[in-house]
Motif scaffolding. Structure first.
Motif, PDB file in Angstrom:
ATOM      1  N   ILE A  10       8.472  26.548  18.054  1.00 48.99           N
ATOM      2  CA  ILE A  10       9.331  27.650  17.588  1.00 48.99           C
ATOM      3  C   ILE A  10       9.613  28.611  18.942  1.00 48.99           C
ATOM      4  O   ILE A  10       8.749  28.786  19.501  1.00 48.99           O
ATOM      5  CB  ILE A  10       8.748  28.647  16.719  1.00 48.99           C
ATOM      6  CG1 ILE A  10       8.442  27.890  15.400  1.00 48.99           C
ATOM      7  CG2 ILE A  10       9.598  29.783  16.553  1.00 48.99           C
ATOM      8  CD1 ILE A  10       7.691  28.628  14.481  1.00 48.99           C
ATOM      9  N   HIS A  20       9.685  33.357  11.166  1.00 44.10           N
ATOM     10  CA  HIS A  20       9.633  31.733  11.386  1.00 44.10           C
ATOM     11  C   HIS A  20       8.279  31.374  11.681  1.00 44.10           C
ATOM     12  O   HIS A  20       7.965  30.072  11.051  1.00 44.10           O
ATOM     13  CB  HIS A  20      10.585  31.023  12.407  1.00 44.10           C
ATOM     14  CG  HIS A  20      12.134  31.619  12.306  1.00 44.10           C
ATOM     15  ND1 HIS A  20      12.801  31.005  11.160  1.00 44.10           N
ATOM     16  CD2 HIS A  20      12.808  32.016  12.838  1.00 44.10           C
ATOM     17  CE1 HIS A  20      13.932  31.255  11.364  1.00 44.10           C
ATOM     18  NE2 HIS A  20      14.243  32.129  12.253  1.00 44.10           N
ATOM     19  N   VAL A  70      12.735  25.365  16.228  1.00 46.64           N
ATOM     20  CA  VAL A  70      13.183  26.457  15.782  1.00 46.64           C
ATOM     21  C   VAL A  70      13.898  27.315  16.724  1.00 46.64           C
ATOM     22  O   VAL A  70      12.945  27.778  17.501  1.00 46.64           O
ATOM     23  CB  VAL A  70      12.312  27.047  14.940  1.00 46.64           C
ATOM     24  CG1 VAL A  70      12.821  28.447  13.955  1.00 46.64           C
ATOM     25  CG2 VAL A  70      11.771  26.319  13.443  1.00 46.64           C
ATOM     26  N   LEU A  93      16.517  24.231  13.819  1.00 42.60           N
ATOM     27  CA  LEU A  93      16.938  25.301  13.090  1.00 42.60           C
ATOM     28  C   LEU A  93      17.332  26.517  13.772  1.00 42.60           C
ATOM     29  O   LEU A  93      16.604  27.118  14.903  1.00 42.60           O
ATOM     30  CB  LEU A  93      15.792  25.835  12.211  1.00 42.60           C
ATOM     31  CG  LEU A  93      15.823  27.170  11.550  1.00 42.60           C
ATOM     32  CD1 LEU A  93      16.984  27.155  10.587  1.00 42.60           C
ATOM     33  CD2 LEU A  93      14.745  27.612  10.444  1.00 42.60           C
ATOM     34  N   GLY A 122      20.437  29.596  10.826  1.00 40.87           N
ATOM     35  CA  GLY A 122      19.559  30.585   9.927  1.00 40.87           C
ATOM     36  C   GLY A 122      20.375  31.716   9.140  1.00 40.87           C
ATOM     37  O   GLY A 122      19.955  32.851   9.199  1.00 40.87           O
ATOM     38  N   LEU A 292      13.850  26.536   6.839  1.00 39.96           N
ATOM     39  CA  LEU A 292      12.783  25.612   7.574  1.00 39.96           C
ATOM     40  C   LEU A 292      12.301  24.537   6.603  1.00 39.96           C
ATOM     41  O   LEU A 292      12.191  23.499   6.866  1.00 39.96           O
ATOM     42  CB  LEU A 292      11.582  26.182   8.122  1.00 39.96           C
ATOM     43  CG  LEU A 292      10.759  25.588   8.811  1.00 39.96           C
ATOM     44  CD1 LEU A 292      11.276  24.595   9.970  1.00 39.96           C
ATOM     45  CD2 LEU A 292       9.589  26.143   9.375  1.00 39.96           C
TER      46      LEU A 292
END
Length: 380
Positions: A10, A20, A70, A93, A122, A292
């Motif tokens: 992330i 997230h 992410v 993502l 997102g 996710l």
């Protein structure tokens, strides 16, 4: 596909990025993923023991063997970071908005296809089953013939909000497009959700975008906004999206019909149908799937993506119109109240809520309705 947990990294773990991290930790408990790495100029505060922390997103992508990346980073970093992740073999993502230009969006779609890796955008509200429920209701005639669609969002934001980062409230930064205004960033979910409800997903679904953008704050971008999006099938979406309200109202998507009105409270996953003669609306609640979680199921099981990058093209047509259109016009201070509360200093456009409701219910912009702040300021 191996049963081994997917390795997730992330980038951007503070602010909205913290959500997230929480989603990844919850999925980690199911055994479907391993939160392997994070990246942020600010180190983790706590709770990420055993997770490799990087100060730079590209460094994380280059050094860690990740299955999913992410990206919760500033919009002007989205394309280069997504490209790097896709080239490294990861699925992505990507926080909204996807990219700061339509050309970059098309490059992102192409990169996803070329690498065979998926990109989920997102827009959390599009993970709700309420979207499909609303569309089914409209097709079933619950509102009669649809007359128009609307997106309504009136939020307060402090003057300090616009100083939180170098890119905040900017149209460009160091020569690069940023497009950080009410329509394209904080209330982008309202735009994307209303377009999805109206059946517009691709760039080809949008015929025209008409903007009427203003700013009460000392920024480049818009904070008091209305727009009309005409779709190729003849439908019309009217948006009133502003960050200069006196108080936060729950944002919604409205479907106006010849026999009834439908309201989707998209942050709450609630749908209400208001019928003439009925004292109370019919209200239903709907489930939401985390984006996710859905991306992980897509990679592991082949589950269809809820918000594939290719399905956000209609939103990108709106963003591109904002980027290439006239800058937001300043509002005469005579129409703006200055207030201070525990959150900070606010600029509040007088009677914003009433005018915004009219935009959505009548399908006309602030200027077309004659909102007082749209008049040209007096000359000296």
């Amino acid at each position: 596909m191996s049963d081994a947990p997917l390795r997730v990294g992330i980038a951007g773990i503070h602010g909205h990025g913290a959500s997230h991290v929480a989603a990844a930790i919850a999925l980690e408990r199911t055994g479907s993923i391993q939160l392997a790495a994070v990246a942020d100029p600010r180190p983790p505060e706590s709770g990420l023991e055993g997770v490799v922390a990087h100060a730079d997103a590209l460094e994380m992508i280059d050094r860690e063997a990740l299955d999913v990346v992410v990206l919760s980073t500033p919009m002007h970093t989205h394309l280069p970071l997504a490209h790097a992740a896709l080239r490294a073999g990861a699925h992505v993502l990507l926080e909204k908005p996807p990219t700061p230009t339509l050309a970059d969006f098309e490059r992102l779609v192409a990169a996803s296809a070329e690498t065979g890796r998926s990109v989920q955008i997102g827009f959390q509200s599009l993970g709700s089953s309420a979207i499909g429920a609303v569309r089914d209701l409209v097709v079933a005639g619950a509102v009669g013939e649809p007359v128009g669609y609307g997106a309504l969002g009136t939020w307060p934001r402090t003057e300090q909000y616009w100083r939180r980062a170098p890119w905040a409230g900017r149209r460009t930064l160091d020569g690069l497009p940023v497009v950080d205004g009410a329509v394209t960033n904080p209330l982008a979910h309202a735009v994307a959700t209303s377009l999805a409800v109206a059946g517009a997903t691709t760039t080809a679904d949008v015929a025209d975008v008409r903007l009427d953008l203003y700013r009460a704050n000392d920024i480049e971008a818009d904070d008091t906004s209305s727009l009309i999006v005409d779709l190729v099938d003849g439908a019309r979406v009217a948006g009133a999206l502003s960050l200069t309200a006196g108080a936060r109202a729950e944002p919604c998507v409205v479907v106006r019909g010849t026999e009834a009105r439908l309201v989707l409270w998209y942050t709450l996953d609630l749908v209400q149908v208001f019928r003439p003669g009925s004292a109370l609306p019919t209200t239903t609640a709907h489930a939401r799937t985390g984006l996710l979680e859905n991306l992980v199921d897509h990679v592991r099981l082949g589950t269809p993506l809820l918000v594939p990058v290719s399905a956000t093209g209609a939103f990108m047509r709106v963003l591109e119109a904002v980027r290439t259109g006239e800058a937001a016009r300043p509002i005469d201070p005579r129409h703006v109240d200055r207030t201070t509360d525990a959150d900070g200093d606010h600029r509040v456009v007088r009677d914003l809520e009433a005018w915004s409701e009219r935009v959505v219910l009548e399908g006309r912009t602030f200027r077309e309705l004659g909102a007082p702040w749209t008049a040209e300021p007096p000359t000296a």
